[in-house]
Design an enzyme around this catalytic site. Structure first.
Site: not given
Ligand SMILES: *Cc1c(COP(=O)(O)O)cnc(C)c1O
Length: 366
Positions: A39, A134
């Site tokens: 993402k 969250r």
């Molecule tokens: C964005 C996200 C990740 C990845 O996070 P990083 O810090 O880029 O590794 C993993 N799990 C969830 C639920 C996320 O929203």
């Protein structure tokens, strides 16, 4: 892409591939699968292909339209929706991805109906909130009841696993204790359903230090990683984790041109009021300083203060939609109009720079 088109982003695919391998090798050695989270780079395909080549086990994004594009690209890996879906998105969920994360039973019940109607089964991962506040169930009994309900009463959903997310909103550290809490919860779910879960997902990049330091509890067999593969800025620069030198901070280089460079006062001259964004900034008077004005702005990177200059002695002062102003008084290099300035990225700047289709990205290596 046109030459001399600035600002532009360079992405070194060979370095990226090394980063992916550095992460997947460490995780796989401990029996931990890695979902490559795309993402942060808008799931740009040349970048995603390195995630695949480097050994990621699944691909994940928070956005359904990106997952749809990944699926259509036929990359050969399962896809995962890692932002719990909105009620209004459920119709698209089974069409775009193989797995999705969840934190609400009524959403799961509605997804069951959608899957029944589409005549498909879909894998779900139930999220437990272990303190970051969250997504996720807070109450463990309620969590257990939801898991049992999915297992026994929602035949078009497969309870693939459970997971947690830490260090995103609440800035909570994924400690061994937090991971043990998740492992114990997984144990309870497995006892209740009478079988092993496919995935016990211990978090994101912020959980990777436990893999690196080999302290991750055995039960955790899955991580979801984006930042630590793409930038590794947070773990190396902010957390000060040692021994990660095989993961490069320089996969991305943001380049732009200097528009003017001259000495000016460091405090605006006249009656101070509001800037272009309605704020009243505070300016430090450091006397006359050499300033470089760049063609790059908030439109490109969001918060200009997030920019990380590659040159020594360069300070980011601020800017506006299409300008960035640097203090270059202490930069050993002589700077003039037409020169290039380079920056490293952090997560938010990477997010902004890769999100707009009009922004030029040049891929090197690969
Ligand atoms: C964005 C996200 C990740 C990845 O996070 P990083 O810090 O880029 O590794 C993993 N799990 C969830 C639920 C996320 O929203």
């Amino acid at each position: 892409m046109e030459k001399n088109c600035y600002p532009r982003l360079l992405c070194d695919l060979s370095l990226l591939l090394q980063n992916v391998k550095a992460v997947t090798t460490r995780c796989h050695a401990l029996g931990i699968q890695v979902t490559g989270v795309t993402k942060g780079i808008h799931s740009r395909l040349p970048i995603v292909r390195q995630f695949v080549s480097g050994g990621c086990d699944q691909l994940a994004s928070s956005r359904l339209e990106q997952l749809k594009a990944l699926r259509e690209a036929g990359l050969g890996l399962p896809t995962m929706l890692i932002r719990v879906p909105m009620m209004s998105e459920l119709e698209e969920v089974p069409r775009c991805c193989d797995y999705s994360l969840h934190s609400d039973l009524s959403v799961l019940e509605a997804l069951e109906e959608v899957c029944a109607r589409q005549n498909v089964t879909h894998k779900v991962i139930l999220m437990a909130d272990l303190g970051d506040l969250r997504e996720g169930w807070w109450d463990q009994e309620e969590f257990l009841a939801a898991a049992l309900r999915v297992e026994r009463a929602l035949p078009h959903l497969e309870l693939a696993g459970i997971g947690t997310n830490l260090g995103c909103y609440g800035s909570i550290v994924p400690t061994v204790e937090k991971m043990e809490t998740l492992a114990a919860l997984a144990q309870r779910v497995e006892e209740a359903i009478g079988r092993a879960l496919e995935l016990v997902s211990g978090g994101a990049t912020s959980s990777f230090p436990l893999v690196h330091q080999k302290t991750m509890p055995k039960k955790i067999n899955h991580l979801r990683m984006g930042e630590g593969i793409l930038l590794c800025y947070d773990l190396q620069k902010l957390w000060g984790i040692r021994g990660l030198d095989d993961i490069s901070n320089h996969v991305f280089t943001l380049q732009t041109q200097v528009l003017e460079c001259r000495s000016k006062p460091s405090c605006p001259v006249g009656k101070l009021f509001l800037d272009a964004f309605g704020h009243a900034p505070v300016y430090e008077d450091r006397g006359i300083r050499k300033r470089a004005l760049l063609g790059l702005g908030k439109l490109d990177v969001g918060d200009i203060g997030d920019l990380i200059p590659r040159d020594e002695g360069v300070l980011v002062l601020g800017g506006s939609s299409d300008h960035t102003i640097l203090d270059v008084e202490d930069c050993p290099r002589a700077i003039k109009a037409g020169d290039l300035m380079e920056f490293d990225l952090n997560y938010p700047t990477m997010l902004f720079l890769t999100a707009r289709d009009v922004f030029p990205i040049e891929y090197l290596g690969g």
